[in-house]
Structures are given as C-alpha cells and as structure tokens.
Design an enzyme around this catalytic site. Sequence first.
Site, PDB file in Angstrom:
ATOM      1  N   ASN A   9       0.826  -1.206   0.000  1.00  0.00           N
ATOM      2  CA  ASN A   9       0.000   0.000   0.000  1.00  0.00           C
ATOM      3  C   ASN A   9       0.871   1.272   0.000  1.00  0.00           C
ATOM      4  OD1 ASN A   9      -1.666   2.135   0.801  1.00  0.00           O
ATOM      5  ND2 ASN A   9      -3.034   0.760   1.943  1.00  0.00           N
ATOM      6  N   ASN A  11       0.014   4.343  -0.121  1.00  0.00           N
ATOM      7  CA  ASN A  11      -0.478   5.443   0.725  1.00  0.00           C
ATOM      8  C   ASN A  11       0.033   5.322   2.151  1.00  0.00           C
ATOM      9  OD1 ASN A  11      -1.967   6.671  -1.305  1.00  0.00           O
ATOM     10  ND2 ASN A  11      -3.641   5.191  -1.005  1.00  0.00           N
ATOM     11  N   LYS A  12      -0.035   4.068   2.675  1.00  0.00           N
ATOM     12  CA  LYS A  12       0.496   3.824   4.023  1.00  0.00           C
ATOM     13  C   LYS A  12       1.976   4.198   4.068  1.00  0.00           C
ATOM     14  CE  LYS A  12      -1.942  -0.086   6.268  1.00  0.00           C
ATOM     15  NZ  LYS A  12      -1.721  -1.475   6.711  1.00  0.00           N
ATOM     16  N   ASP A  68       0.227  -4.790  11.796  1.00  0.00           N
ATOM     17  CA  ASP A  68      -1.039  -5.502  11.665  1.00  0.00           C
ATOM     18  C   ASP A  68      -2.006  -4.884  12.664  1.00  0.00           C
ATOM     19  OD1 ASP A  68      -2.450  -7.530  10.199  1.00  0.00           O
ATOM     20  OD2 ASP A  68      -2.630  -8.622  12.071  1.00  0.00           O
ATOM     21  N   PHE A 148     -12.672   3.316   6.683  1.00  0.00           N
ATOM     22  CA  PHE A 148     -12.866   1.990   6.097  1.00  0.00           C
ATOM     23  C   PHE A 148     -13.214   1.017   7.217  1.00  0.00           C
ATOM     24  CE2 PHE A 148      -8.977  -0.365   7.336  1.00  0.00           C
ATOM     25  CZ  PHE A 148      -8.250   0.670   7.894  1.00  0.00           C
ATOM     26  N   GLY A 149     -13.430  -0.228   6.838  1.00  0.00           N
ATOM     27  CA  GLY A 149     -13.649  -1.295   7.822  1.00  0.00           C
ATOM     28  C   GLY A 149     -14.741  -0.965   8.837  1.00  0.00           C
ATOM     29  N   ARG A 177      -3.229   3.105  14.707  1.00  0.00           N
ATOM     30  CA  ARG A 177      -2.131   3.003  13.745  1.00  0.00           C
ATOM     31  C   ARG A 177      -1.166   4.181  13.911  1.00  0.00           C
ATOM     32  NH1 ARG A 177      -5.252   2.593  10.081  1.00  0.00           N
ATOM     33  NH2 ARG A 177      -5.549   0.362  10.119  1.00  0.00           N
TER      34      ARG A 177
HETATM   35  P1  ITT Z   1      -2.981  -4.561   4.804  1.00  0.00           P
HETATM   36  O1  ITT Z   1      -3.050  -4.816   3.340  1.00  0.00           O
HETATM   37  O2  ITT Z   1      -2.027  -3.463   5.143  1.00  0.00           O
HETATM   38  O3  ITT Z   1      -2.760  -5.800   5.638  1.00  0.00           O
HETATM   39  P2  ITT Z   1      -5.675  -4.581   5.920  1.00  0.00           P
HETATM   40  O4  ITT Z   1      -6.928  -4.132   5.257  1.00  0.00           O
HETATM   41  O5  ITT Z   1      -5.501  -6.030   6.256  1.00  0.00           O
HETATM   42  O6  ITT Z   1      -4.431  -3.986   5.126  1.00  0.00           O
HETATM   43  P3  ITT Z   1      -5.006  -3.967   8.675  1.00  0.00           P
HETATM   44  O7  ITT Z   1      -4.127  -5.149   8.795  1.00  0.00           O
HETATM   45  O8  ITT Z   1      -4.463  -2.657   9.093  1.00  0.00           O
HETATM   46  O9  ITT Z   1      -5.598  -3.723   7.225  1.00  0.00           O
HETATM   47  O10 ITT Z   1      -6.332  -4.252   9.507  1.00  0.00           O
HETATM   48  C1  ITT Z   1      -7.041  -5.477   9.438  1.00  0.00           C
HETATM   49  C2  ITT Z   1      -8.528  -5.239   9.506  1.00  0.00           C
HETATM   50  O11 ITT Z   1      -8.856  -4.607  10.764  1.00  0.00           O
HETATM   51  C3  ITT Z   1      -9.051  -4.295   8.433  1.00  0.00           C
HETATM   52  O12 ITT Z   1      -9.356  -4.992   7.253  1.00  0.00           O
HETATM   53  C4  ITT Z   1     -10.296  -3.728   9.124  1.00  0.00           C
HETATM   54  O13 ITT Z   1     -11.379  -4.620   9.047  1.00  0.00           O
HETATM   55  C5  ITT Z   1      -9.863  -3.637  10.584  1.00  0.00           C
HETATM   56  N1  ITT Z   1      -9.262  -2.307  10.846  1.00  0.00           N
HETATM   57  C6  ITT Z   1      -7.966  -2.047  11.117  1.00  0.00           C
HETATM   58  N2  ITT Z   1      -7.747  -0.740  11.281  1.00  0.00           N
HETATM   59  C7  ITT Z   1      -8.941  -0.150  11.105  1.00  0.00           C
HETATM   60  C8  ITT Z   1      -9.382   1.193  11.127  1.00  0.00           C
HETATM   61  O14 ITT Z   1      -8.541   2.205  11.349  1.00  0.00           O
HETATM   62  N3  ITT Z   1     -10.664   1.436  10.916  1.00  0.00           N
HETATM   63  C9  ITT Z   1     -11.534   0.441  10.667  1.00  0.00           C
HETATM   64  N4  ITT Z   1     -11.215  -0.839  10.601  1.00  0.00           N
HETATM   65  C10 ITT Z   1      -9.926  -1.153  10.816  1.00  0.00           C
END
Ligand code: ITT
Length: 193
Positions: A9, A11-12, A68, A148-149, A177
């Site tokens: 990623n 952006n990260k 993570d 997101f998420g 984060r």
């Molecule tokens: P990577 O490709 O970097 O692994 P990822 O989508 O798996 O991206 P993370 O490991 O940071 O992202 O987080 C795992 C999950 O936890 C992510 O898919 C979300 O469901 C949840 N999550 C983590 N940080 C979040 C945030 O800031 N806001 C909402 N949900 C979050």
Amino acid sequence: MQLIFATHNQNKAREIQQMLPPGMQVKTLSDVGIVEEIEENGDTISENSKIKADYVYLRTNQDCFADDSGLEVNTLGGQPGVKSARYAAEHGNSQANLALLLDNLSGIADRAAQFRTVITLIYEGSIHIFEGICRGQIIDQPRGSGGFGYDPVFIPEGYAITFAEMDSEEKNRISHRALAFRKMTDWLKEKAS
Ligand code: ITT
C-alpha cells in the site's frame, strides 16, 4: 538509510515517510521486488506483524517493519481481533463484517472495544515491538462515510462521532495506527540523532 515497509500500500508508505527524519527512506515491497502477498496465518495480531517482518528480513537482510491491526470487542472475548478483515467470510467484505459484528452485539449493553496496531521493526538485526491502542465504543447503527472497515460503528473515547464521521486528518492524529507509528518513528529519530 533505507527501511522496508512490509506493505503493497503506497499510501500507508507515504504517510509513514512523512513522519521520519530526512535521510530515512521508506521502501515498499514492490520497490524491493517482493510481489507476492505474504500469508498472514498467525493466531494473533502481534504474530502476524512478526510473520510479515520476518519474511521481509529473510528475503532482503535489510532493516524492515510490518504492521497488523484489528478491532477487539470486550464482550466478544477480543473478537474479531486477528480475524477483523475476514470476520464474516474468508475474503474481506467490510459490509458483511460490520453486519455480523452488530448482530453479535445485538441486545448487549457493554459495547466497549479497542482498535489495536502492532508494529514489528527489525533494526540492525534486532526485533522491536511498538503498539498503539485506541479505546472506544461500538454503536448499534453505522454512521458516516469516511474511513474503512469498522469505522462507521466505532466512537473513540472522548468523542461523540464515529471514525467514519471524522475528517481523516483527525483520525490520523488519534488512531491506533498513528500511535504505533509515532512510537516507532520517535524511537528511530532517537537512534538517528
Ligand atoms: P494490509 O493490506 O495493510 O494488511 P488490511 O486491510 O488487512 O491492510 P489492517 O491489517 O491494518 O488492514 O487491519 C485489518 C482489519 O482490521 C481491516 O481490514 C479492518 O477490518 C480492521 N481495521 C484495522 N484498522 C482499522 C481502522 O482504522 N478502521 C476500521 N477498521 C480497521
């Protein structure tokens, strides 16, 4: 000095580059020719960050770090935790994950939760761990369209709005984060001075 971030990623990577002293350059996996996804098969968030950092170190023998994250809900015994991205199904679908979470919390009064990020840094051959936690509450109806998420159902402590209702700059100031990254960059700045 070059530091490899175990992510695809950009952006990260850009975000963390801005937090580092000049002279420290962040490279992503693609920058160093690692094109495959690293399998995250650990049982905890910490294990997954270590798996990713170890993988990159073995491949490159260079300073590197991995992050993570996940959402941990008290009454659900810390779930979805390491499974946050694939809570409802193997292939991450935020809508379904969110719906399942609300379902599992339906009728439950204790809505305390926290987002957690763990960073594993391998620096000059030694491992260093940095953790960021953001505590809050899960509401019962999604609110907001940013982020997101699980952002639409998470209200961080001290606020009345969800992460999804917050502007991204503000979220990036207080998020799990951001806290973990700040700890790592402060440590690296100290080392570099
Ligand atoms: P990577 O490709 O970097 O692994 P990822 O989508 O798996 O991206 P993370 O490991 O940071 O992202 O987080 C795992 C999950 O936890 C992510 O898919 C979300 O469901 C949840 N999550 C983590 N940080 C979040 C945030 O800031 N806001 C909402 N949900 C979050």
